[in-house]
Scaffold this motif. Structure first.
Motif, PDB file in Angstrom:
ATOM      1  N   PRO A 105      -2.659  26.375   8.929  1.00 35.45           N
ATOM      2  CA  PRO A 105      -2.501  24.815   9.850  1.00 35.45           C
ATOM      3  C   PRO A 105      -2.110  24.597  10.984  1.00 35.45           C
ATOM      4  N   VAL A 106      -1.788  23.991  11.919  1.00 33.12           N
ATOM      5  CA  VAL A 106      -1.546  23.768  12.980  1.00 33.12           C
ATOM      6  C   VAL A 106       0.093  24.055  13.556  1.00 33.12           C
ATOM      7  N   THR A 107       0.774  23.177  12.237  1.00 33.78           N
ATOM      8  CA  THR A 107       1.752  23.496  11.799  1.00 33.78           C
ATOM      9  C   THR A 107       2.775  24.529  12.182  1.00 33.78           C
ATOM     10  N   GLN A 108       1.631  25.881  11.422  1.00 36.09           N
ATOM     11  CA  GLN A 108       2.414  27.332  12.533  1.00 36.09           C
ATOM     12  C   GLN A 108       1.514  27.615  13.827  1.00 36.09           C
ATOM     13  N   PHE A 109       0.209  27.573  13.564  1.00 34.31           N
ATOM     14  CA  PHE A 109      -0.938  28.255  14.834  1.00 34.31           C
ATOM     15  C   PHE A 109      -0.905  27.118  15.806  1.00 34.31           C
ATOM     16  N   ARG A 110       0.349  26.822  16.741  1.00 36.78           N
ATOM     17  CA  ARG A 110       0.217  26.548  17.539  1.00 36.78           C
ATOM     18  C   ARG A 110      -0.202  26.898  19.007  1.00 36.78           C
ATOM     19  N   ALA A 111      -0.416  27.689  18.904  1.00 37.32           N
ATOM     20  CA  ALA A 111      -0.891  27.951  20.627  1.00 37.32           C
ATOM     21  C   ALA A 111      -2.655  28.134  20.388  1.00 37.32           C
ATOM     22  N   PHE A 112      -3.065  27.457  21.392  1.00 35.49           N
ATOM     23  CA  PHE A 112      -4.391  27.582  21.513  1.00 35.49           C
ATOM     24  C   PHE A 112      -4.989  28.263  22.569  1.00 35.49           C
ATOM     25  N   SER A 113      -5.965  28.598  22.341  1.00 34.13           N
ATOM     26  CA  SER A 113      -6.812  29.581  23.843  1.00 34.13           C
ATOM     27  C   SER A 113      -8.227  29.504  23.057  1.00 34.13           C
ATOM     28  N   VAL A 114      -9.201  29.626  24.706  1.00 31.40           N
ATOM     29  CA  VAL A 114     -10.560  29.254  24.390  1.00 31.40           C
ATOM     30  C   VAL A 114     -10.884  30.828  25.421  1.00 31.40           C
ATOM     31  N   THR A 115     -11.680  31.566  25.081  1.00 32.62           N
ATOM     32  CA  THR A 115     -11.874  32.875  25.762  1.00 32.62           C
ATOM     33  C   THR A 115     -13.549  33.327  25.678  1.00 32.62           C
ATOM     34  N   VAL A 116     -13.760  33.481  26.433  1.00 32.52           N
ATOM     35  CA  VAL A 116     -15.013  33.742  27.027  1.00 32.52           C
ATOM     36  C   VAL A 116     -15.395  35.212  26.406  1.00 32.52           C
ATOM     37  N   GLN A 117     -16.421  35.194  25.874  1.00 30.38           N
ATOM     38  CA  GLN A 117     -17.017  36.158  24.528  1.00 30.38           C
ATOM     39  C   GLN A 117     -18.361  36.506  24.934  1.00 30.38           C
ATOM     40  N   GLN A 118     -19.087  37.816  25.015  1.00 24.78           N
ATOM     41  CA  GLN A 118     -19.967  38.428  24.992  1.00 24.78           C
ATOM     42  C   GLN A 118     -20.503  38.800  23.495  1.00 24.78           C
ATOM     43  N   LEU A 123       1.026  -1.056  -0.268  1.00 32.38           N
ATOM     44  CA  LEU A 123       0.322   0.183   0.043  1.00 32.38           C
ATOM     45  C   LEU A 123       1.001   1.885   0.289  1.00 32.38           C
ATOM     46  N   GLY A 124       1.939   1.306   0.386  1.00 35.20           N
ATOM     47  CA  GLY A 124       2.942   2.684   0.633  1.00 35.20           C
ATOM     48  C   GLY A 124       2.151   3.578   1.284  1.00 35.20           C
ATOM     49  N   GLY A 125       2.628   4.760   0.404  1.00 39.43           N
ATOM     50  CA  GLY A 125       2.036   5.262   1.457  1.00 39.43           C
ATOM     51  C   GLY A 125       0.211   6.113   1.680  1.00 39.43           C
ATOM     52  N   SER A 126      -0.276   5.322   0.492  1.00 38.18           N
ATOM     53  CA  SER A 126      -1.384   5.452   0.984  1.00 38.18           C
ATOM     54  C   SER A 126      -2.117   5.018   2.616  1.00 38.18           C
ATOM     55  N   SER A 127      -1.684   4.142   3.256  1.00 40.64           N
ATOM     56  CA  SER A 127      -1.786   3.938   4.489  1.00 40.64           C
ATOM     57  C   SER A 127      -1.199   4.816   5.415  1.00 40.64           C
ATOM     58  N   ARG A 128      -0.739   5.966   5.116  1.00 34.89           N
ATOM     59  CA  ARG A 128       0.017   6.470   5.766  1.00 34.89           C
ATOM     60  C   ARG A 128      -0.806   7.286   6.797  1.00 34.89           C
ATOM     61  N   ALA A 129      -1.119   7.706   8.372  1.00 35.59           N
ATOM     62  CA  ALA A 129      -1.758   8.335   8.786  1.00 35.59           C
ATOM     63  C   ALA A 129      -1.462   9.649   8.313  1.00 35.59           C
ATOM     64  N   PRO A 130      -3.243  10.308   9.334  1.00 37.27           N
ATOM     65  CA  PRO A 130      -2.648  12.201   9.343  1.00 37.27           C
ATOM     66  C   PRO A 130      -2.310  12.345   9.977  1.00 37.27           C
ATOM     67  N   LEU A 131      -1.658  13.391   8.944  1.00 33.34           N
ATOM     68  CA  LEU A 131      -0.888  14.225  10.315  1.00 33.34           C
ATOM     69  C   LEU A 131      -2.149  14.851  11.623  1.00 33.34           C
ATOM     70  N   GLN A 132      -0.861  14.535  12.502  1.00 34.47           N
ATOM     71  CA  GLN A 132      -1.569  15.181  13.604  1.00 34.47           C
ATOM     72  C   GLN A 132      -0.616  15.517  15.345  1.00 34.47           C
ATOM     73  N   THR A 172      -7.113  17.017  20.444  1.00 30.10           N
ATOM     74  CA  THR A 172      -5.968  16.497  19.905  1.00 30.10           C
ATOM     75  C   THR A 172      -6.450  17.056  17.796  1.00 30.10           C
ATOM     76  N   LEU A 173      -5.802  17.654  17.457  1.00 27.71           N
ATOM     77  CA  LEU A 173      -5.591  18.357  15.732  1.00 27.71           C
ATOM     78  C   LEU A 173      -5.577  18.210  14.896  1.00 27.71           C
ATOM     79  N   THR A 174      -6.544  16.418  13.827  1.00 27.64           N
ATOM     80  CA  THR A 174      -5.886  15.823  13.112  1.00 27.64           C
ATOM     81  C   THR A 174      -5.830  17.263  11.665  1.00 27.64           C
ATOM     82  N   LYS A 175      -5.104  16.649  10.769  1.00 21.62           N
ATOM     83  CA  LYS A 175      -5.151  17.358   9.399  1.00 21.62           C
ATOM     84  C   LYS A 175      -6.593  16.633   8.288  1.00 21.62           C
ATOM     85  N   THR A 176      -7.011  16.905   7.621  1.00 22.28           N
ATOM     86  CA  THR A 176      -7.632  16.464   6.834  1.00 22.28           C
ATOM     87  C   THR A 176      -7.584  17.263   5.980  1.00 22.28           C
TER      88      THR A 176
END
Lengths: 179, 245
Positions: B211-224, B127-136, B155-159
């Motif tokens: 892309p998470v490869t570049q945007f790696r800092a995650f945060s959650v804010t409270v919004q109105q 199968l070679g590369g076709s069975s490779r798991a997605p970047l995560q 978890t952050l998965t590339k689709t």
């Protein structure tokens, strides 16, 4: 991957090794946690914490020890800690607390009862799917053979024979037959 | 099998059996009680495996001197094949102390496992590369001083459609009546990208086009919900994503 290699890779935190250990033991850990906590979300939290603690402690884990009882012991301790945390947090009026809330459970299950869960669960997992379904409907849902037959759309005799075969296997696997 | 064994099985399967002694009945009732326990039948959420892997990956990333190998399964299979040994998963083992005398079936692993491993390796190679798991990527998320009890993982998965972010966090109150949570990703230059809004963080799926490869800092804010879509700056949850696959 040999077990020794797997343990070494688990210690290093190799994701494939973590997945492999989770797939072989995750249900055990979850069952132990659920047995103590009686709550799916809290059991998931306990399962996650158990594997993290196991990874942290893996350096000191002897090669010749069995993983399952070690993980089960960690899971039980983690679940009891969560149980105590939830019990302390329960400051709501009693009537507003759900019947399944851990704060209302009398006490955490004993280690012996927890290992029993594992033993029986393993045995049930070895049954063919149609037999598992009958055992589940009979014991968990409390259905009679007739009700199971109606639900599955098969003859009562079929349910009886599946139930007999299933319980014969379970009794044999769990040492309840004299032979 | 003796007649008594037939009676035992019949009793377990719900038939009325008079011939059992009280002792025999008590033993079998113990098994029946175990079968009736809800804990016997519950299954963990399928996503729990990813969360466990993510939580340990986050611990590895935090621990100095530790490094995950991240070896893909294909590499492991090739390495095993090169050494002429079968690829076998870790077998579950039963507790040393067991009240029930569970008889462990003996499997002839030798030839069968070798043949299965050879087939698996051949399939992987074919199968070679076709069975490779997605970047995560994965991360542990922790509460800020605004929500000190909050914690969880993601978890952050590339689709094909972008990056799917599966977040599971506890300790954040349910927000409603115009208040909500908003998740963000940030790159080293400080550029914020919104990745979704929600009311409760127990099990959330978010999406990022950045892309998470570049945007790696995650945060959650409270919004109105007041017509102002920018970040409120009221961060309650933060984490840094690390590649795990």
């Amino acid at each position: 991957m040999q077990e020794g290699d797997l343990r070494a890779r688990f210690r290093r935190g190799d994701p494939d090794a973590v997945r492999s250990v989770y797939r072989s033991h995750g249900r055990l850990v979850y069952a132990v946690a659920y047995r103590v906590l009686g709550n799916r979300d809290l059991a998931e939290e306990a399962t996650q914490q158990t594997f993290v603690k196991a990874w942290r402690a893996a350096q000191s884990f002897a090669e010749d020890r069995e993983l399952a009882p070690w993980l089960a012991a960690i899971a039980r301790r983690v679940a009891i800690d969560i149980y105590r945390r939830e019990a302390l947090r329960a400051a709501d009026p009693l009537e507003s607390v759900a019947p399944g809330d851990p704060a209302l459970v009398a006490s955490p299950q004993s280690a012996e009862a927890i290992y029993d869960v594992w033993e029986v669960r393993q045995a049930v997992a070895q049954l063919p799917p149609d037999e598992q379904e009958v055992v589940r409907l009979q014991h968990l849902d409390g259905f009679t053979h007739t009700q199971i037959a109606e639900k599955l759309g098969v003859a009562v005799g079929t349910v009886k024979s599946r139930s007999f075969r299933a319980h014969k296997r379970l009794a044999s696997l769990l040492g309840h037959l004299r032979e | 099998m003796s007649a008594s064994d037939n009676d035992r099985i019949s009793y377990l399967s719900g038939e009325t059996v008079e011939s059992l002694t009280p002792q025999e009945r008590a033993e079998l009732d113990e098994l029946l009680r175990a079968l009736e326990a809800p804990g016997m039948w519950v299954e963990p959420d399928p996503g729990l495996e990813d969360r466990v892997v993510a939580a340990i990956a986050a611990e590895v990333a935090r621990a100095p001197g530790e490094e995950a190998t991240g070896a893909p399964a294909e590499d492991a299979a090739r390495a095993a094949a090169a050494q002429g040994r079968p690829v076998v998963p870790l077998a579950p083992v039963r507790p040393a102390r067991a009240r029930w005398r569970l008889r462990r079936p003996v499997f002839a692993l030798g030839g069968l496992a070798t043949a299965a491993a050879a087939i698996a390796v051949a399939l992987v190679l074919a199968l070679g590369g076709s069975s490779r798991a997605p970047l995560q990527f994965a991360m542990a998320v922790t509460g800020t001083p605004l929500a000190p009890g909050a914690h969880g993982s993601a978890t952050l998965t590339k689709t094909e459609s972008g990056w799917r972010i599966d977040l599971s966090a506890r300790g954040l109150p349910h927000l409603q009546n115009g208040r909500y949570y908003q998740a963000w990703l940030k790159n080293p230059a400080g550029i914020l990208v919104p990745v979704g809004t929600f009311n409760d963080a127990l099990h959330v799926t978010l999406w990022s086009g950045a892309p998470v490869t570049q945007f790696r800092a995650f945060s959650v804010t409270v919004q109105q919900a007041n017509g102002n879509p920018v970040s409120s700056g009221r961060r309650v949850l933060v984490g840094i994503a690390h590649q795990i696959r």
